[in-house]
Design a protein around this motif. Structure first.
Motif, PDB file in Angstrom:
ATOM      1  N   TRP A 270      36.030  35.925  45.517  1.00 54.20           N
ATOM      2  CA  TRP A 270      35.494  36.994  46.367  1.00 54.20           C
ATOM      3  C   TRP A 270      35.069  38.208  45.557  1.00 54.20           C
ATOM      4  N   ILE A 271      35.838  38.523  44.517  1.00 52.49           N
ATOM      5  CA  ILE A 271      35.440  39.647  43.653  1.00 52.49           C
ATOM      6  C   ILE A 271      34.092  39.334  43.003  1.00 52.49           C
ATOM      7  N   SER A 272      33.925  38.103  42.510  1.00 55.91           N
ATOM      8  CA  SER A 272      32.653  37.782  41.859  1.00 55.91           C
ATOM      9  C   SER A 272      31.525  37.789  42.891  1.00 55.91           C
ATOM     10  N   GLU A 273      31.779  37.272  44.101  1.00 54.65           N
ATOM     11  CA  GLU A 273      30.740  37.332  45.147  1.00 54.65           C
ATOM     12  C   GLU A 273      30.354  38.780  45.450  1.00 54.65           C
ATOM     13  N   LEU A 274      31.362  39.639  45.528  1.00 50.78           N
ATOM     14  CA  LEU A 274      31.109  41.038  45.875  1.00 50.78           C
ATOM     15  C   LEU A 274      30.152  41.695  44.882  1.00 50.78           C
ATOM     16  N   ILE A 275      30.340  41.409  43.588  1.00 49.32           N
ATOM     17  CA  ILE A 275      29.525  42.097  42.578  1.00 49.32           C
ATOM     18  C   ILE A 275      28.299  41.286  42.159  1.00 49.32           C
ATOM     19  N   GLY A 276      28.114  40.114  42.762  1.00 47.54           N
ATOM     20  CA  GLY A 276      26.931  39.313  42.448  1.00 47.54           C
ATOM     21  C   GLY A 276      27.063  38.499  41.172  1.00 47.54           C
ATOM     22  N   TYR A 277      28.295  38.161  40.790  1.00 54.05           N
ATOM     23  CA  TYR A 277      28.530  37.319  39.605  1.00 54.05           C
ATOM     24  C   TYR A 277      28.727  35.876  40.091  1.00 54.05           C
ATOM     25  N   PRO A 278      28.369  34.871  39.276  1.00 53.36           N
ATOM     26  CA  PRO A 278      28.508  33.485  39.758  1.00 53.36           C
ATOM     27  C   PRO A 278      29.947  33.197  40.225  1.00 53.36           C
ATOM     28  N   SER A 279      30.094  32.686  41.446  1.00 52.41           N
ATOM     29  CA  SER A 279      31.449  32.579  42.003  1.00 52.41           C
ATOM     30  C   SER A 279      32.177  31.332  41.520  1.00 52.41           C
ATOM     31  N   ASP A 280      31.522  30.501  40.691  1.00 49.49           N
ATOM     32  CA  ASP A 280      32.263  29.383  40.086  1.00 49.49           C
ATOM     33  C   ASP A 280      32.765  29.755  38.683  1.00 49.49           C
ATOM     34  N   CYS A 281      32.809  31.066  38.412  1.00 49.90           N
ATOM     35  CA  CYS A 281      33.314  31.529  37.122  1.00 49.90           C
ATOM     36  C   CYS A 281      34.831  31.324  37.056  1.00 49.90           C
ATOM     37  N   GLY A 282      35.390  31.480  35.858  1.00 46.00           N
ATOM     38  CA  GLY A 282      36.844  31.504  35.728  1.00 46.00           C
ATOM     39  C   GLY A 282      37.296  32.951  35.758  1.00 46.00           C
ATOM     40  N   GLY A 283      38.518  33.158  36.188  1.00 47.72           N
ATOM     41  CA  GLY A 283      38.979  34.546  36.189  1.00 47.72           C
ATOM     42  C   GLY A 283      40.416  34.637  36.609  1.00 47.72           C
ATOM     43  N   LEU A 284      40.976  35.803  36.387  1.00 54.63           N
ATOM     44  CA  LEU A 284      42.363  36.030  36.798  1.00 54.63           C
ATOM     45  C   LEU A 284      42.642  37.515  36.910  1.00 54.63           C
ATOM     46  N   LEU A 285      43.702  37.805  37.636  1.00 55.53           N
ATOM     47  CA  LEU A 285      44.134  39.184  37.802  1.00 55.53           C
ATOM     48  C   LEU A 285      45.044  39.540  36.621  1.00 55.53           C
ATOM     49  N   VAL A 286      44.857  40.752  36.118  1.00 58.17           N
ATOM     50  CA  VAL A 286      45.673  41.246  34.996  1.00 58.17           C
ATOM     51  C   VAL A 286      46.092  42.683  35.315  1.00 58.17           C
ATOM     52  N   SER A 287      46.680  43.348  34.323  1.00 58.97           N
ATOM     53  CA  SER A 287      47.270  44.654  34.616  1.00 58.97           C
ATOM     54  C   SER A 287      46.249  45.761  34.839  1.00 58.97           C
ATOM     55  N   GLY A 288      45.054  45.617  34.277  1.00 57.60           N
ATOM     56  CA  GLY A 288      44.068  46.685  34.429  1.00 57.60           C
ATOM     57  C   GLY A 288      42.846  46.393  33.590  1.00 57.60           C
ATOM     58  N   GLY A 289      42.003  47.412  33.450  1.00 60.52           N
ATOM     59  CA  GLY A 289      40.758  47.248  32.721  1.00 60.52           C
ATOM     60  C   GLY A 289      40.971  46.907  31.257  1.00 60.52           C
ATOM     61  N   ASN A 290      41.967  47.537  30.640  1.00 58.29           N
ATOM     62  CA  ASN A 290      42.188  47.238  29.232  1.00 58.29           C
ATOM     63  C   ASN A 290      42.446  45.750  29.010  1.00 58.29           C
ATOM     64  N   VAL A 291      43.376  45.210  29.762  1.00 56.37           N
ATOM     65  CA  VAL A 291      43.725  43.807  29.535  1.00 56.37           C
ATOM     66  C   VAL A 291      42.607  42.884  30.023  1.00 56.37           C
ATOM     67  N   ALA A 292      41.893  43.270  31.079  1.00 52.03           N
ATOM     68  CA  ALA A 292      40.756  42.457  31.524  1.00 52.03           C
ATOM     69  C   ALA A 292      39.715  42.371  30.395  1.00 52.03           C
ATOM     70  N   ASN A 293      39.449  43.501  29.737  1.00 54.58           N
ATOM     71  CA  ASN A 293      38.510  43.489  28.614  1.00 54.58           C
ATOM     72  C   ASN A 293      39.063  42.669  27.440  1.00 54.58           C
ATOM     73  N   PHE A 294      40.363  42.786  27.190  1.00 50.42           N
ATOM     74  CA  PHE A 294      41.008  41.984  26.133  1.00 50.42           C
ATOM     75  C   PHE A 294      40.791  40.494  26.366  1.00 50.42           C
ATOM     76  N   VAL A 295      41.051  40.065  27.609  1.00 50.78           N
ATOM     77  CA  VAL A 295      40.933  38.639  27.929  1.00 50.78           C
ATOM     78  C   VAL A 295      39.522  38.169  27.596  1.00 50.78           C
ATOM     79  N   CYS A 296      38.527  38.955  27.987  1.00 50.19           N
ATOM     80  CA  CYS A 296      37.132  38.580  27.737  1.00 50.19           C
ATOM     81  C   CYS A 296      36.826  38.612  26.239  1.00 50.19           C
TER      82      CYS A 296
END
Ligand SMILES: *Cc1c(COP(=O)(O)O)cnc(C)c1O
Length: 506
Positions: free
Chosen positions: A140-166
């Motif tokens: 749903w997050i990817s749909e909301l922002i117009g990113y392909p919704s068959d992407c991989g993803g996960l919830l993390v602690s915040g922007g720092n760790v989200a950027n780290f994962v990527c």
């Protein structure tokens, strides 16, 4: 094993257990207190300006660990009082500092529910429904922002760790085979590119990954704090010619200082040309891609190999909630998955331990999943649009005022500064510049300790400026209008006290 006699109690009376009656009673009381807090938050000061010594005294910070326990009810009441009476409230309608949103009430309740279920989100088998809810949240997050919704993803602690994962997904994908085994030494001199306005996560990532911060190429920005893609190309060319290994470009979709949006389509083209990983840091601004009238430059995050967004910013999730999205889910496994002998999961499903840094994980997704349904796409678009409109209102008010200078407005961040009208036109003189910096710093500090409203700062072209970031569903026009007289009053007082003699009005 020792041959000690086992102390196996027949019926336990564990001091940490709580029967249903007590849980219900003290839980209801807590909910009542919090309902009062949230219902009356506008009447409280945003912050109280207490210093660390005062706070430690109220807490009795030096007290040693108690030997014996105390009753849970009064204990929870004391904790509630301490926090209600001595906190900064980012849920206050006049909190405009940093990028810190109020907690959506449904998210508060969601966190309560999540911790009661206590699903361990590392493995599907330990969290069957919760893991599927996380999967749906990511879609749903990817749909909301117009990113392909068959992407991989996960919830993390915040922007720092989200950027780290990527960042780690990019590194595993682009650094060449074997980086996870052989380490960075074997991979050659990797280089990562971001604008000079890139958030400090990139330094932590370059440092902690073993590349070192010298691996970061800080690409100059234009007059609007946006990455200069011509400079990016030159730097990539130069690095290739010198034997370095460019692997990743970070475009920022809403910079932390001024909300500037890098020209993402041109960065995407450059990445395609040089076979580089294109990452978008949309921790702040990514969600605004859902607002139809947002700049096309932002919507181009859809082209990225990975995107970081921060539900605890513009989705108003209670802290903590960040989210990493990676176009091809296999890249997450390639960066993070191992198969230790003590894990044998029978089912075919996503085990989030394979997708990120954490092993045991909490159920951060629930609060986000709830809010996404409580308000829907339409609700979020309306709230973000209102935040942006209010930031633009601050800009207009600053533009109209003879003692204020409006400086930037992008997304929901406006920067401006106090300039007494008799010093206008003399900003370039070094004494005047220094005095204006000192004044604006002082305004910010005094506002913080008075607690009527709260702004933070930015440094733009060497000038210390005030910065209002509105990511706050409680803020309305009256709140932003109230900011102006507060700044003028504090500015006049500070100017009276701090103005150097040589700048006195002749
Ligand atoms: C807030 C922010 C971050 C860091 O996110 P946290 O949630 O504070 O870890 C990174 N990048 C940008 C652009 C941000 O606005």
């Amino acid at each position: 094993m020792t041959n000690r006699q086992p102390d196996a109690p027949a019926a336990r009376d564990a001091p940490i257990a709580m029967d249903a009656k007590e849980f219900r009673e003290i839980g209801h009381r807590l909910v009542d207190d919090l309902a009062d807090l949230l219902g009356g938050i506008a009447e409280r000061p945003v912050a109280r300006g207490e210093d660390p010594v005062a706070i430690r005294e109220v807490l009795d910070a030096a007290a040693s660990l108690p030997d014996e326990g105390i009753a849970a009810g009064p204990l929870l009441e004391r904790a509630t009082r301490l926090l209600i009476d001595h906190s900064l409230f980012n849920g206050h309608p006049r909190f405009f500092g940093y990028i810190t949103a109020p907690a959506a009430p449904i998210g508060v309740l969601g966190d309560f529910l999540a911790s009661a279920i206590n699903a361990n989100m590392g493995a599907w088998v330990l969290s069957p429904m919760a893991s599927e809810i996380e999967g749906q949240t990511v879609r749903w997050i990817s749909e909301l922002i117009g990113y392909p919704s068959d992407c991989g993803g996960l919830l993390v602690s915040g922007g720092n760790v989200a950027n780290f994962v990527c960042f780690y997904a990019a590194r595993a994908a682009k650094a060449g085979v074997g980086i996870r085994e052989a380490g960075t030494a074997e991979a050659g001199a990797l280089r990562v590119y971001g604008s000079a306005e890139t958030h400090t996560w990139i330094q932590k990532a370059a440092d902690l990954s073993g590349m070192g911060t010298d691996a970061i190429r800080w690409v100059p920005t234009d007059g609007d704090q946006r990455m200069r893609v011509d400079e990016l190309r030159c730097q990539v060319e130069e690095d290739l010619a010198n034997g370095y290994k460019p692997f990743m470009v970070v475009g920022t979709g809403g910079s932390v200082s001024t909300g500037a949006i890098d020209p993402l389509p041109e960065i995407a083209a450059c990445c395609r040309e040089y076979d580089l990983w294109f990452h978008v840091d949309g921790a702040y601004g990514g969600f605004a891609a859902a607002v139809p009238e947002s700049p096309d430059d932002l919507k181009a995050l859809a082209e990225a190999d990975s995107v970081a967004v921060d539900p605890h910013k513009w989705l108003y999730a209670p802290l903590e909630a960040g989210c990493a999205l990676v176009r091809d889910p296999q890249h997450l496994r390639d960066a993070f998955s191992y198969h230790p002998p003590y894990y044998h999961f029978g089912v075919e499903a996503t085990n989030y331990v394979d997708f990120g840094l954490q092993n045991s994980r909490g159920f951060r997704a629930l609060k986000v999943w709830l809010a996404l349904q409580q308000v829907g796409r339409t609700g979020y678009v309306t709230m973000m649009r209102d935040d942006i409109g209010l930031a633009q209102k601050v800009y207009m008010l600053a533009e109209e005022h003879p003692d204020l200078d409006a400086i930037t407005t992008n997304l929901s961040i406006t920067t401006f500064r106090y300039v007494p009208s008799d010093l206008r036109g003399r900003e370039a003189e070094s004494e005047v510049g220094e005095h204006l910096n000192a004044l604006n710093k002082e305004i910010q500090l005094r506002m913080e300790s008075e607690g009527e409203a709260f702004v933070s700062n930015a440094i733009i072209d060497g000038c210390y400026v005030l910065r209002a970031c509105i990511v706050n569903f409680r803020t309305d026009r009256e709140d932003v209008e109230a900011l102006i007289p507060i700044i003028i009053r504090l500015g006049e007082a500070a100017d009276g006290e701090l103005r150097p003699a040589q700048l006195a009005i002749p």
